[in-house]
Design an enzyme around this catalytic site. Structure first.
Site, PDB file in Angstrom:
ATOM      1  N   THR A   1      -8.396  -7.794  -1.456  1.00 34.43           N
ATOM      2  CA  THR A   1      -8.509  -6.422  -0.972  1.00 34.43           C
ATOM      3  C   THR A   1      -7.259  -6.064  -0.176  1.00 34.43           C
ATOM      4  O   THR A   1      -6.793  -6.848   0.645  1.00 34.43           O
ATOM      5  CB  THR A   1      -9.749  -6.234  -0.083  1.00 34.43           C
ATOM      6  OG1 THR A   1     -10.921  -6.507  -0.860  1.00 34.43           O
ATOM      7  CG2 THR A   1      -9.833  -4.813   0.455  1.00 34.43           C
TER       8      THR A   1
ATOM      9  N   PHE B   1      -5.509  -3.593   2.546  1.00 36.64           N
ATOM     10  CA  PHE B   1      -5.848  -2.754   3.689  1.00 36.64           C
ATOM     11  C   PHE B   1      -4.607  -2.008   4.172  1.00 36.64           C
ATOM     12  O   PHE B   1      -3.474  -2.490   4.017  1.00 36.64           O
ATOM     13  CB  PHE B   1      -6.367  -3.603   4.853  1.00 36.64           C
ATOM     14  CG  PHE B   1      -7.694  -4.265   4.594  1.00 36.64           C
ATOM     15  CD1 PHE B   1      -8.874  -3.703   5.071  1.00 36.64           C
ATOM     16  CD2 PHE B   1      -7.765  -5.458   3.891  1.00 36.64           C
ATOM     17  CE1 PHE B   1     -10.097  -4.309   4.842  1.00 36.64           C
ATOM     18  CE2 PHE B   1      -8.990  -6.072   3.657  1.00 36.64           C
ATOM     19  CZ  PHE B   1     -10.158  -5.493   4.135  1.00 36.64           C
TER      20      PHE B   1
END
Length: 277
Positions: free
Chosen positions: A172, A174
């Protein structure tokens, strides 16, 4: 300065892990919604916001492109977090005792092979860290959670199995955001620039707008479109390029882009994370 960084979710969430990874010296503050995260920074209750933007398996995070321009914040940095999924249970419980595992739907879907192999039934929870907290509170030896090791540490659970995700590269990305932009050149892996734009209503406007990046040798690493104002004809684009707006080639490309756009908003200029390379 508050020394705080806000994130959405329960303590132990992967966003919390991203906060620890990027700013281990700051206090991580959990928030209920992404809007609450931005409000914490806008009202100076926190210095920074940690916001997931996309996942290598599931794509963009919902509503991200609508929330970013309205946040009033600026992108200052990025962080890539490997989503390692772990089976967490009450202390002293063995893997053979586990009959059910609770987590967010996404994580349950990413561990199908492991759960099937061990005959473990899936239980949908609100989120990953919240599921770990619920397992700790229920005190049922047969119930486990799928979450980060950080969640296990926070809620006093043992790790029965590490890194059980089906995909070994699930990551992921960010964005770290703050109240004021930072145009300084920093980092050892080059600079990134993120921006939003809308093209003018003329034939081949997008093609012409993109031509400036090609002719000036600017590498565009992301270009995504989405509808705005509930209209199928009002399209906005989110783009990311390698380079700083003050680089000669980037400046020329942005100047050409402005000619073909009715709206251009540079969201931030920030150092490329080493994981990007």
């Amino acid at each position: 300065m508050t020394g705080k960084i806000a994130f959405q979710g329960e303590p132990g969430a992967y966003s919390h892990q991203a906060c620890r990874l990027k700013h281990p010296d700051m206090e991580a503050v959990p928030c209920r919604t992404f809007e609450d995260v931005f409000e914490q920074v806008r009202t100076e209750q926190a210095d920074l916001a940690m916001r997931p933007i996309e996942n290598s398996t599931f794509g963009r995070v919902a509503d991200i492109h609508h929330l970013l321009p309205g946040s009033g914040l600026h992108i200052l940095d990025e962080a890539f977090v490997r989503v390692h999924i772990n089976l967490l249970a009450l202390p002293g419980v063995a893997l053979a005792d586990i009959t059910h595992a609770m987590s967010h739907t996404m994580l349950l879907g990413q561990c199908r092979a492991f759960l099937k192999e061990h005959g473990i039934h899936r239980v949908t929870g609100a989120d990953t860290a919240g599921s770990a907290r619920e397992v700790a509170q229920r005190g049922e030896p047969s119930l486990a959670a799928l979450a980060s090791e950080l969640a296990g540490e926070i809620y006093g659970l043992d790790v029965l199995a590490r890194h059980i995700e089906d995909e070994g590269t699930n990551t992921t990305r960010f964005l770290v955001m703050g109240r004021a932009p930072d145009q300084s050149r920093r980092g050892a892996h080059g600079m990134m620039t993120s921006f939003l734009f809308r093209v003018r209503n003329i034939p081949a406007a997008l093609y012409k707008a993109m031509g400036g990046f090609a002719t000036n040798g600017v590498n565009m690493v992301k270009l995504e479109s989405y509808m705005v104002d509930g209209s199928f004809t009002a399209t906005q684009f989110f783009a990311e390029i390698e380079g700083h707006p003050e680089d000669d080639n980037v400046a020329r490309a942005l100047e050409e882009l402005r000619y073909f756009t009715s709206y251009l908003n540079i969201l931030g200029t920030y150092p490329a994370d080493p994981a990007r390379k």
